[in-house]
Design an enzyme around this catalytic site. Structure first.
Site, mmCIF file in Angstrom:
data_model
loop_
_atom_site.group_PDB
_atom_site.id
_atom_site.type_symbol
_atom_site.label_atom_id
_atom_site.label_comp_id
_atom_site.label_asym_id
_atom_site.label_seq_id
_atom_site.Cartn_x
_atom_site.Cartn_y
_atom_site.Cartn_z
ATOM 1 N N GLU A 117 -94.353 44.249 -53.262
ATOM 2 C CA GLU A 117 -93.263 44.909 -52.412
ATOM 3 C C GLU A 117 -93.512 43.989 -51.089
ATOM 4 O OE1 GLU A 117 -94.403 49.100 -51.550
ATOM 5 O OE2 GLU A 117 -94.267 49.587 -53.595
ATOM 6 N N GLU A 184 -84.795 49.691 -53.600
ATOM 7 C CA GLU A 184 -85.011 51.064 -53.821
ATOM 8 C C GLU A 184 -84.332 51.528 -52.757
ATOM 9 O OE1 GLU A 184 -88.843 51.946 -54.903
ATOM 10 O OE2 GLU A 184 -88.660 54.182 -54.917
HETATM 11 O O1 KIV Z 1 -93.767 51.958 -59.105
HETATM 12 C C1 KIV Z 1 -92.572 52.251 -59.501
HETATM 13 O O2 KIV Z 1 -92.393 52.795 -60.597
HETATM 14 C C2 KIV Z 1 -91.503 51.441 -58.947
HETATM 15 C C3 KIV Z 1 -90.248 51.676 -59.461
HETATM 16 C C4 KIV Z 1 -89.679 52.997 -59.425
HETATM 17 C C5 KIV Z 1 -89.108 50.571 -59.011
HETATM 18 O O3 KIV Z 1 -91.787 50.483 -58.131
#
Ligand code: KIV
Length: 287
Positions: A117, A184
């Site tokens: 991230e 997201e």
């Molecule tokens: O952890 C997760 O499931 C994610 C997705 C929703 C993109 O990062």
């Protein structure tokens, strides 16, 4: 040519205008079904901590948890690309730690790529990982590991300044070698701009239809939580079906309807007779 999805193939799918399907997977049984259904990427998301382990956020998820679940998913994947989410603090402290931890996902768990991230702040880490042969998927917009800074599950990039920063972040990830970028909770217009601005595929979740692919949490599309999420969709009400199946099982246990003769095994009658004789003799001895 092999049907297997590779990071290389994903770029071609974008160029050809073919949309990429991504679902989260946390265990072997689900991963096998999703792979057989032709899902392109199985993301072992750290959402695991919330939807499978019952935590409030993704922050308590550890490397050991992620390795354990990634290995189960990777053993099931025949065609899909398995991407493992790097958990909180496994890549932020130093590039050396990021390399060591990311490498474990490929070496010990069988993942083909990792997801991190952040944007410009982690670009040098992304560059080092890709230089060393570890494919990286980026993640911008609402980044769940920063939920406390963000102050909740909020749409990101609505102001001009935030939108410009996100476009720069996407470009920085692309320049650092990321093979795809998750967006997201991003306004659909901004996702469209980012998708046009980078040559690598964008994968949206709550980011509108212009992205090159879409990702959803598997338990959400199966209605396991029956929670209203604007950005998701229930494709099959499996949650209600599971509750109904468990109720029917409980009722049949209570009534004695299960197991029936059909579900039971039997033994040779003569053996049984001998056992019964012994039992009578045995109990006689004891008396
Ligand atoms: O952890 C997760 O499931 C994610 C997705 C929703 C993109 O990062």
């Amino acid at each position: 040519m092999s049907d297997k999805i590779t990071t290389f193939k994903l770029k071609h799918l974008k160029e050809a205008g073919q949309k990429i399907s991504v679902l989260t997977a946390y265990d072997h049984a689900f991963a096998r079904l999703l792979d057989e259904a032709g899902i392109d990427i199985l993301l072992v998301g750290d959402s695991l901590g919330m939807v499978a382990l019952g935590h409030e956020t993704t922050l308590p998820v550890t490397m050991e948890m992620m390795l354990h679940h990634t290995a189960a998913v990777a053993r099931a994947a025949r065609r899909a690309l398995v991407v493992a989410d790097m958990p909180f603090l496994s890549y932020q402290v130093s590039i050396e730690e990021a390399v060591r931890n990311a490498g474990r996902f490929l070496q010990e768990a069988g993942a083909k790529a990792v997801k991190l991230e952040g944007g410009q702040a982690i670009a040098s880490t992304v560059r080092r990982l890709t230089e060393l042969g570890i494919p990286v998927m980026g993640h911008l917009g609402f980044t769940p590991q920063s939920v406390h800074r963000i102050g909740g599950h909020r749409v990101q990039g609505r102001s001009e300044e935030a939108a410009r920063r996100m476009i720069e972040d996407a470009r920085a990830l692309e320049a650092a070698g990321a093979f795809a970028i998750v967006l997201e909770l991003v306004p659909k217009e901004l996702s469209a701009l980012i998708t046009e601005s980078v040559s690598v595929p964008t994968i949206g979740i709550g980011a509108g239809p212009a992205c090159d692919g879409q990702v959803l949490v598997i338990y959400d599309i199966l209605g396991l939580f029956e929670r209203p999420l604007k950005h998701s969709k229930t494709y099959a009400p499996v949650g209600a079906m599971i509750r109904e199946a468990a109720r029917a099982f409980r009722e049949e246990i209570a009534s004695g309807a299960f197991p029936s003769d059909e579900n039971s095994f039997s033994m040779e009658e003569e053996t049984l007779l001998r056992l019964k004789d012994n039992r009578v003799q045995g109990s006689g001895d004891r008396v």
